[in-house]
Design a protein around this motif. Structure first.
Motif, PDB file in Angstrom:
ATOM      1  N   CYS A  25      36.049 -31.409  35.508  1.00  0.00           N
ATOM      2  CA  CYS A  25      35.093 -32.517  35.375  1.00  0.00           C
ATOM      3  C   CYS A  25      34.731 -33.081  36.748  1.00  0.00           C
ATOM      4  CB  CYS A  25      35.678 -33.638  34.507  1.00  0.00           C
ATOM      5  SG  CYS A  25      35.754 -33.273  32.742  1.00  0.00           S
ATOM      6  N   ARG A  26      35.724 -33.196  37.603  1.00  0.00           N
ATOM      7  CA  ARG A  26      35.555 -33.810  38.920  1.00  0.00           C
ATOM      8  C   ARG A  26      34.681 -32.964  39.847  1.00  0.00           C
ATOM      9  NH1 ARG A  26      41.246 -34.928  41.205  1.00  0.00           N
ATOM     10  NH2 ARG A  26      41.320 -36.140  39.269  1.00  0.00           N
ATOM     11  N   TYR A  27      34.844 -31.648  39.768  1.00  0.00           N
ATOM     12  CA  TYR A  27      34.179 -30.781  40.736  1.00  0.00           C
ATOM     13  C   TYR A  27      33.041 -29.935  40.164  1.00  0.00           C
ATOM     14  CZ  TYR A  27      38.178 -32.043  43.608  1.00  0.00           C
ATOM     15  OH  TYR A  27      39.122 -32.749  44.313  1.00  0.00           O
ATOM     16  N   GLN A  28      32.678 -30.141  38.911  1.00  0.00           N
ATOM     17  CA  GLN A  28      31.674 -29.263  38.309  1.00  0.00           C
ATOM     18  C   GLN A  28      30.345 -29.280  39.052  1.00  0.00           C
ATOM     19  OE1 GLN A  28      30.207 -30.508  34.358  1.00  0.00           O
ATOM     20  NE2 GLN A  28      31.352 -32.409  34.600  1.00  0.00           N
ATOM     21  N   HIS A  29      29.947 -30.434  39.570  1.00  0.00           N
ATOM     22  CA  HIS A  29      28.665 -30.500  40.278  1.00  0.00           C
ATOM     23  C   HIS A  29      28.788 -29.922  41.689  1.00  0.00           C
ATOM     24  CE1 HIS A  29      27.122 -32.710  36.911  1.00  0.00           C
ATOM     25  NE2 HIS A  29      28.029 -33.657  37.060  1.00  0.00           N
ATOM     26  N   ILE A  30      29.932 -30.119  42.309  1.00  0.00           N
ATOM     27  CA  ILE A  30      30.158 -29.554  43.642  1.00  0.00           C
ATOM     28  C   ILE A  30      30.217 -28.030  43.558  1.00  0.00           C
ATOM     29  CG2 ILE A  30      31.811 -29.423  45.566  1.00  0.00           C
ATOM     30  CD1 ILE A  30      32.615 -32.313  44.850  1.00  0.00           C
ATOM     31  N   TRP A  31      30.889 -27.533  42.518  1.00  0.00           N
ATOM     32  CA  TRP A  31      31.018 -26.087  42.345  1.00  0.00           C
ATOM     33  C   TRP A  31      29.800 -25.462  41.672  1.00  0.00           C
ATOM     34  CZ3 TRP A  31      36.668 -26.408  40.089  1.00  0.00           C
ATOM     35  CH2 TRP A  31      37.564 -26.691  41.130  1.00  0.00           C
ATOM     36  N   ASN A  32      28.870 -26.324  41.233  1.00  0.00           N
ATOM     37  CA  ASN A  32      27.633 -25.853  40.613  1.00  0.00           C
ATOM     38  C   ASN A  32      27.902 -24.992  39.373  1.00  0.00           C
ATOM     39  OD1 ASN A  32      24.786 -25.780  40.529  1.00  0.00           O
ATOM     40  ND2 ASN A  32      24.749 -23.766  41.502  1.00  0.00           N
ATOM     41  N   ILE A  33      28.755 -25.521  38.488  1.00  0.00           N
ATOM     42  CA  ILE A  33      29.094 -24.799  37.261  1.00  0.00           C
ATOM     43  C   ILE A  33      28.598 -25.566  36.035  1.00  0.00           C
ATOM     44  CG2 ILE A  33      31.139 -23.719  38.261  1.00  0.00           C
ATOM     45  CD1 ILE A  33      32.847 -25.822  36.781  1.00  0.00           C
ATOM     46  N   ASP A  34      28.378 -24.832  34.968  1.00  0.00           N
ATOM     47  CA  ASP A  34      28.095 -25.437  33.666  1.00  0.00           C
ATOM     48  C   ASP A  34      29.413 -25.436  32.904  1.00  0.00           C
ATOM     49  OD1 ASP A  34      25.306 -25.830  34.002  1.00  0.00           O
ATOM     50  OD2 ASP A  34      24.984 -23.693  33.631  1.00  0.00           O
ATOM     51  N   LEU A  35      29.884 -26.623  32.525  1.00  0.00           N
ATOM     52  CA  LEU A  35      31.194 -26.762  31.896  1.00  0.00           C
ATOM     53  C   LEU A  35      31.062 -26.944  30.394  1.00  0.00           C
ATOM     54  CD1 LEU A  35      34.261 -27.116  32.132  1.00  0.00           C
ATOM     55  CD2 LEU A  35      33.866 -29.522  32.719  1.00  0.00           C
ATOM     56  N   ARG A  36      31.773 -26.111  29.657  1.00  0.00           N
ATOM     57  CA  ARG A  36      31.777 -26.207  28.192  1.00  0.00           C
ATOM     58  C   ARG A  36      33.208 -26.402  27.709  1.00  0.00           C
ATOM     59  NH1 ARG A  36      30.547 -21.518  23.671  1.00  0.00           N
ATOM     60  NH2 ARG A  36      30.667 -22.876  21.845  1.00  0.00           N
ATOM     61  N   PHE A  37      33.432 -27.450  26.950  1.00  0.00           N
ATOM     62  CA  PHE A  37      34.756 -27.726  26.403  1.00  0.00           C
ATOM     63  C   PHE A  37      34.970 -26.950  25.114  1.00  0.00           C
ATOM     64  CE2 PHE A  37      33.721 -31.910  28.532  1.00  0.00           C
ATOM     65  CZ  PHE A  37      34.503 -31.666  29.648  1.00  0.00           C
ATOM     66  N   ARG A  38      36.167 -26.329  24.983  1.00  0.00           N
ATOM     67  CA  ARG A  38      36.499 -25.548  23.794  1.00  0.00           C
ATOM     68  C   ARG A  38      37.830 -26.052  23.217  1.00  0.00           C
ATOM     69  NH1 ARG A  38      34.231 -20.586  23.404  1.00  0.00           N
ATOM     70  NH2 ARG A  38      34.786 -20.879  21.216  1.00  0.00           N
ATOM     71  N   PRO A  39      37.799 -27.079  22.367  1.00  0.00           N
ATOM     72  CA  PRO A  39      39.035 -27.586  21.761  1.00  0.00           C
ATOM     73  C   PRO A  39      39.732 -26.499  20.957  1.00  0.00           C
ATOM     74  CG  PRO A  39      37.157 -29.060  21.332  1.00  0.00           C
ATOM     75  CD  PRO A  39      36.602 -27.793  21.885  1.00  0.00           C
ATOM     76  N   ALA A  40      41.026 -26.306  21.219  1.00  0.00           N
ATOM     77  CA  ALA A  40      41.837 -25.303  20.514  1.00  0.00           C
ATOM     78  C   ALA A  40      43.150 -25.955  20.096  1.00  0.00           C
ATOM     79  CB  ALA A  40      42.082 -24.093  21.412  1.00  0.00           C
ATOM     80  N   PHE A  41      43.971 -25.225  19.368  1.00  0.00           N
ATOM     81  CA  PHE A  41      45.247 -25.770  18.885  1.00  0.00           C
ATOM     82  C   PHE A  41      46.402 -25.005  19.497  1.00  0.00           C
ATOM     83  CE2 PHE A  41      48.396 -26.062  15.201  1.00  0.00           C
ATOM     84  CZ  PHE A  41      48.909 -27.286  15.638  1.00  0.00           C
ATOM     85  N   LEU A  42      47.133 -25.651  20.393  1.00  0.00           N
ATOM     86  CA  LEU A  42      48.229 -25.002  21.106  1.00  0.00           C
ATOM     87  C   LEU A  42      49.310 -24.496  20.153  1.00  0.00           C
ATOM     88  CD1 LEU A  42      49.587 -24.181  23.726  1.00  0.00           C
ATOM     89  CD2 LEU A  42      50.464 -26.516  23.944  1.00  0.00           C
ATOM     90  N   GLY A  43      49.600 -25.255  19.098  1.00  0.00           N
ATOM     91  CA  GLY A  43      50.605 -24.825  18.128  1.00  0.00           C
ATOM     92  C   GLY A  43      50.247 -23.490  17.496  1.00  0.00           C
ATOM     93  N   GLY A  44      48.964 -23.310  17.202  1.00  0.00           N
ATOM     94  CA  GLY A  44      48.505 -22.052  16.626  1.00  0.00           C
ATOM     95  C   GLY A  44      48.624 -20.894  17.604  1.00  0.00           C
ATOM     96  N   ILE A  45      48.356 -21.179  18.877  1.00  0.00           N
ATOM     97  CA  ILE A  45      48.482 -20.142  19.908  1.00  0.00           C
ATOM     98  C   ILE A  45      49.934 -19.732  20.070  1.00  0.00           C
ATOM     99  CG2 ILE A  45      48.268 -19.712  22.392  1.00  0.00           C
ATOM    100  CD1 ILE A  45      45.730 -21.444  22.328  1.00  0.00           C
ATOM    101  N   MET A  46      50.826 -20.723  20.102  1.00  0.00           N
ATOM    102  CA  MET A  46      52.260 -20.434  20.228  1.00  0.00           C
ATOM    103  C   MET A  46      52.741 -19.572  19.063  1.00  0.00           C
ATOM    104  SD  MET A  46      53.883 -21.980  22.861  1.00  0.00           S
ATOM    105  CE  MET A  46      53.790 -23.365  23.977  1.00  0.00           C
TER     106      MET A  46
END
Length: 199
Positions: A25-46
């Motif tokens: 979030c802090r550097y997205q404009h400096i790094w010139n990136i398009d940021l997309r949030f992908r909410p996931a469930f850590l318990g399911g991954i584990m």
């Protein structure tokens, strides 16, 4: 090279997810990136990968506590560790919170950043519950959601659409062959150009 799309797979129960989230979030404009949030469930991954929580692996837990403190200080993210941190993680399922965030992503994505941040602040800075409905209501209010929108999202939590969306996103994260979060997935066009895991 054109702008790069960065997808961040994360769960609010993960302190490393918070660190990755704030850095992007802090550097997205400096790094010139398009940021997309992908909410996931850590318990399911584990569960899918057979990975074990740090609390089950004493040496790993010992290292993680030191590492999180160092990284929190370096990146100036207010992650603080209580004495019962691992018991709190194991005793507070993030499923309801991640479904709530997923519902927001599906209907009001502009609230994803403040909503996710408030969940992290509540759990990792204030050391309070994030699993109960009352906790979700408190987080939503601090994130600036109206009571009407909050109620709508709460009703969506139990819907097949939200459950399936979170499950699909979690499965997508697992397909990359990793057993923790966060996952940074960077793409240029349709090509995967970078894949990294903080942990």
């Amino acid at each position: 090279m054109g702008r790069v799309l960065v997808e961040l797979f994360y769960d609010v129960v993960s302190p490393y997810s918070w660190l990755g989230f704030e850095v992007l979030c802090r550097y997205q404009h400096i790094w010139n990136i398009d940021l997309r949030f992908r909410p996931a469930f850590l318990g399911g991954i584990m569960q899918s990968t057979g990975n074990k929580p740090p609390a089950m692996l004493p040496k790993r837990a010992e290292y993680l506590l030191k590492d999180i403190k160092r990284m929190a200080k370096y990146y100036q993210v207010p992650v603080t560790l209580s004495e019962d941190v691992f018991q709190r993680i194991l005793g507070n399922s993030s499923l309801g919170a991640m479904r709530f965030i997923t519902a927001a992503d599906m209907t009001q994505p502009k609230y994803l950043e403040p909503l996710s941040r408030e969940f992290w602040l509540r759990f990792w800075s204030q050391h309070e519950d994030i699993s109960q409905v009352e906790s979700i209501l408190a987080v939503a209010e601090k994130a600036g959601l109206s009571s009407e929108l909050t109620q709508k999202l709460l009703e969506m939590i139990s819907s097949p659409a939200v459950k399936n969306r979170l499950k699909e996103t979690t499965e997508e994260a697992v397909k990359y062959g990793l057993g923790c979060l966060p996952l940074w997935h960077m793409l240029t066009g349709n090509l995967i150009s970078f894949l990294a895991l903080i942990v």
